[in-house]
Scaffold this active site. Structure first.
Site, PDB file in Angstrom:
ATOM      1  N   HIS A  81      39.798 -44.480 -53.735  1.00 30.24           N
ATOM      2  CA  HIS A  81      39.710 -45.280 -55.457  1.00 30.24           C
ATOM      3  C   HIS A  81      39.059 -43.910 -56.582  1.00 30.24           C
ATOM      4  CE1 HIS A  81      41.606 -48.966 -54.287  1.00 30.24           C
ATOM      5  NE2 HIS A  81      41.495 -49.800 -54.994  1.00 30.24           N
ATOM      6  N   HIS A 122      31.981 -49.991 -51.589  1.00 28.47           N
ATOM      7  CA  HIS A 122      31.682 -48.639 -50.877  1.00 28.47           C
ATOM      8  C   HIS A 122      30.490 -48.031 -51.356  1.00 28.47           C
ATOM      9  CE1 HIS A 122      36.106 -47.410 -50.019  1.00 28.47           C
ATOM     10  NE2 HIS A 122      36.601 -47.880 -50.701  1.00 28.47           N
TER      11      HIS A 122
END
EC number: 3.6.1.-
Length: 262
Positions: free
Chosen positions: A155, A214
């Site tokens: 992303h 993340h």
């Protein structure tokens, strides 16, 4: 149509500015670092945006490159043809989408391989009990295991690359002037608004990724690859004669055409 034109006027005054193109990469890096600090030191409570099944993530982010290509293709074609009138130059500029697709494919494949070769299959999300018999992420998940490897943030990479690419291509609007009676006015105005809102979605979801998902290193690498993809093309290669070239944005059309000569 009047409301659409007002939106297009606003977007021309924001995203099309040279200062935005110059500072957006640094703003994304700062946002990624700030969001990561918040995630590590003072995590935000769970929300709709922290759910991977939210509408923006499922229908936009996961299809980010498809959305970007589908809107940039007609935008580049119409604006560049309007300015130059040469099909060959339009096709040359459209090849930027092929280059971008190659970058997207190579990077995502690389990320997947890195996660595969650095990962192992575990019995639980707490990383307890390695299941040596499962040597791939797909097999691990199929058997109810949990794969853990170095998962570079796709992303962070893709949203960075897409947002910067759109802003670079919208620079052509400095030269595109169409009145209401022009046959391309409605189409270009609609595409400007669509690309503008798409850019805001990409930046917003980039911030959500920084805050909710993340580890820091995974986001740093993802953002770095996005920046390298953008700078390697628009900041270096597209300045060369043997390249798709930059969007026409010089002061005179003559200079613009000279820029695109081989």
């Amino acid at each position: 149509m009047e409301h659409l034109e007002r939106c297009a006027w606003f977007l021309r005054g924001t995203l099309v500015r040279a200062t935005v193109r110059r500072h957006l990469p640094w703003a994304l890096v700062a946002a990624m670092l700030a969001g990561s600090v918040v995630k590590e030191l003072s995590p935000l409570p769970e929300s709709y945006l922290s759910n991977k099944r939210n509408v923006l993530n499922v229908y936009f982010v996961k299809l980010a490159w498809a959305w970007t290509v589908c809107l940039l293709l007609p935008f580049i074609a119409l604006t560049n043809y309007h300015l130059t009138g040469k099909t060959s130059l339009v096709l040359r500029r459209l090849s930027t989408l092929l280059v971008g697709t190659a970058i997207w494919y190579i990077c995502t494949a690389l990320f997947s391989n890195i996660e595969h070769y650095t990962g192992s299959c575990y019995q639980s999300p707490a990383l307890e009990g390695i299941r040596q018999e499962h040597r791939s992420k797909q097999q691990c998940h199929r058997e109810g295991g949990f794969w853990h490897g170095f998962d570079i943030s796709g992303h962070s990479f893709l949203l960075t690359f897409c947002a910067l690419m759109i802003v670079e291509e919208m620079a052509v609007l400095h030269e595109v002037k169409t009145d209401r009676g022009h046959h391309l006015h409605a189409a270009i105005t609609t595409l400007v608004v669509a690309l503008g809102f798409l850019t805001f979605i990409w930046v917003w979801m980039f911030l959500c990724t920084a805050v909710y998902f993340h580890d820091l290193t995974q986001k740093v690498f993802g953002t770095m690859f996005g920046l390298l993809g953008w700078y390697g093309t628009y900041g270096y290669w597209y300045l060369k004669s043997f390249s798709p070239g930059l969007p026409p944005q010089s002061c005179s059309l003559t200079l613009k055409r000279d820029t695109y000569k081989k």
